[in-house]
Write a protein that holds these residues in place. Sequence first.
Motif, PDB file in Angstrom:
ATOM      1  N   ALA A 101      12.672   5.466   6.690  1.00  0.00           N
ATOM      2  CA  ALA A 101      12.736   6.837   7.221  1.00  0.00           C
ATOM      3  C   ALA A 101      11.342   7.190   7.710  1.00  0.00           C
ATOM      4  CB  ALA A 101      13.201   7.824   6.141  1.00  0.00           C
ATOM      5  N   PRO A 102      11.205   8.185   8.584  1.00  0.00           N
ATOM      6  CA  PRO A 102       9.871   8.560   9.052  1.00  0.00           C
ATOM      7  C   PRO A 102       8.938   8.917   7.886  1.00  0.00           C
ATOM      8  CG  PRO A 102      11.537   9.581  10.421  1.00  0.00           C
ATOM      9  CD  PRO A 102      12.272   8.955   9.263  1.00  0.00           C
ATOM     10  N   GLY A 103       7.878   8.143   7.747  1.00  0.00           N
ATOM     11  CA  GLY A 103       6.925   8.384   6.684  1.00  0.00           C
ATOM     12  C   GLY A 103       7.277   7.739   5.358  1.00  0.00           C
ATOM     13  N   ILE A 104       8.371   6.973   5.278  1.00  0.00           N
ATOM     14  CA  ILE A 104       8.802   6.360   4.019  1.00  0.00           C
ATOM     15  C   ILE A 104       9.121   4.882   4.241  1.00  0.00           C
ATOM     16  CG2 ILE A 104      10.489   6.387   2.146  1.00  0.00           C
ATOM     17  CD1 ILE A 104      10.966   9.324   2.701  1.00  0.00           C
ATOM     18  N   ALA A 105       8.495   4.015   3.435  1.00  0.00           N
ATOM     19  CA  ALA A 105       8.801   2.590   3.439  1.00  0.00           C
ATOM     20  C   ALA A 105       9.282   2.195   2.051  1.00  0.00           C
ATOM     21  CB  ALA A 105       7.579   1.770   3.843  1.00  0.00           C
ATOM     22  N   HIS A 106      10.118   1.153   1.982  1.00  0.00           N
ATOM     23  CA  HIS A 106      10.753   0.770   0.724  1.00  0.00           C
ATOM     24  C   HIS A 106      10.584  -0.719   0.480  1.00  0.00           C
ATOM     25  CE1 HIS A 106      14.471  -0.876  -1.293  1.00  0.00           C
ATOM     26  NE2 HIS A 106      14.027  -0.065  -2.232  1.00  0.00           N
ATOM     27  N   ALA A 107      10.418  -1.075  -0.796  1.00  0.00           N
ATOM     28  CA  ALA A 107      10.354  -2.484  -1.190  1.00  0.00           C
ATOM     29  C   ALA A 107      11.085  -2.668  -2.512  1.00  0.00           C
ATOM     30  CB  ALA A 107       8.912  -2.947  -1.332  1.00  0.00           C
ATOM     31  N   ILE A 108      11.732  -3.815  -2.660  1.00  0.00           N
ATOM     32  CA  ILE A 108      12.305  -4.236  -3.941  1.00  0.00           C
ATOM     33  C   ILE A 108      11.405  -5.324  -4.505  1.00  0.00           C
ATOM     34  CG2 ILE A 108      14.287  -5.307  -5.079  1.00  0.00           C
ATOM     35  CD1 ILE A 108      16.033  -4.190  -2.839  1.00  0.00           C
ATOM     36  N   PHE A 109      11.127  -5.267  -5.815  1.00  0.00           N
ATOM     37  CA  PHE A 109      10.254  -6.266  -6.396  1.00  0.00           C
ATOM     38  C   PHE A 109      10.705  -6.648  -7.792  1.00  0.00           C
ATOM     39  CE2 PHE A 109       8.532  -2.055  -6.945  1.00  0.00           C
ATOM     40  CZ  PHE A 109       8.336  -1.972  -8.323  1.00  0.00           C
TER      41      PHE A 109
END
Length: 248
Positions: free
Chosen positions: A31-39
């Motif tokens: 989303a604009p301004g939001i990044a996601h990662a799974i770890f």
Amino acid sequence: MKCLILAVLLAVSSAGMSPVRAEPPRFSIVAPGIAHAIFAVRPADAEPFSGHAFKIDLDVAELRLVPAGDSAARRTVEQIVAPYPVVVAVNASFFDREGQAMGLAVDEGRVMASSKQRNWGALVIDGKEGRIMLGADIQDQHAHRLIVQGIPRLLVGGKVQQLKPQIAERTAVCAERQVLVLVVSTKAEAFARFLADPPEKGGLACWDALNLDGGPSTQLVVKLPALALSLPGGWGVPNALVVAPGKR
């Protein structure tokens, strides 16, 4: 880039896992301004854990501390953010037996809880930058845009603090000027080390970290066009840290 990182970690079974994994989280924009990662983290000397991380650009997205209702109200994070169509949200303040938020809780100049805990840490947002400081060092609670207190401090100046073993899931926040991290883990020592480790060791390279409420309070709600997640927790909480993405 000014950013806020929200990370939610959950304990996972160690069956069939290799002893160590040092692979850094890989973020993608959701989303604009939001990044996601799974770890996933598999320490050699502690139980493994895994989860989600959200990197927030504070120049684009908006961070708020949203109350459940009046001073003694408690609702789940999902209920708190029900009016918001697009958000990333986690639980925030500890609460007492009457359900009232403990420590300072301030949003946009509105004081929701004023029982400052001098020996607790505090996430403090001024403008679009955040930091973690000692409660005793907050001179004027009205002078900051957002404040939420917690205990213990997991990292101070990049150093893991002396921590008691944790057997419940936890929510925490890291900060170094423009970077913050919210976290949940069943092993605070292993988790704090993961926060402090540099990317080449599979960590998030946090500088200062603060424990927020955990156990059954630990909750995550993600309502984004590209991602939907829900970790419901076990009971209502007095407030939630809520991130709204920027406009396209």
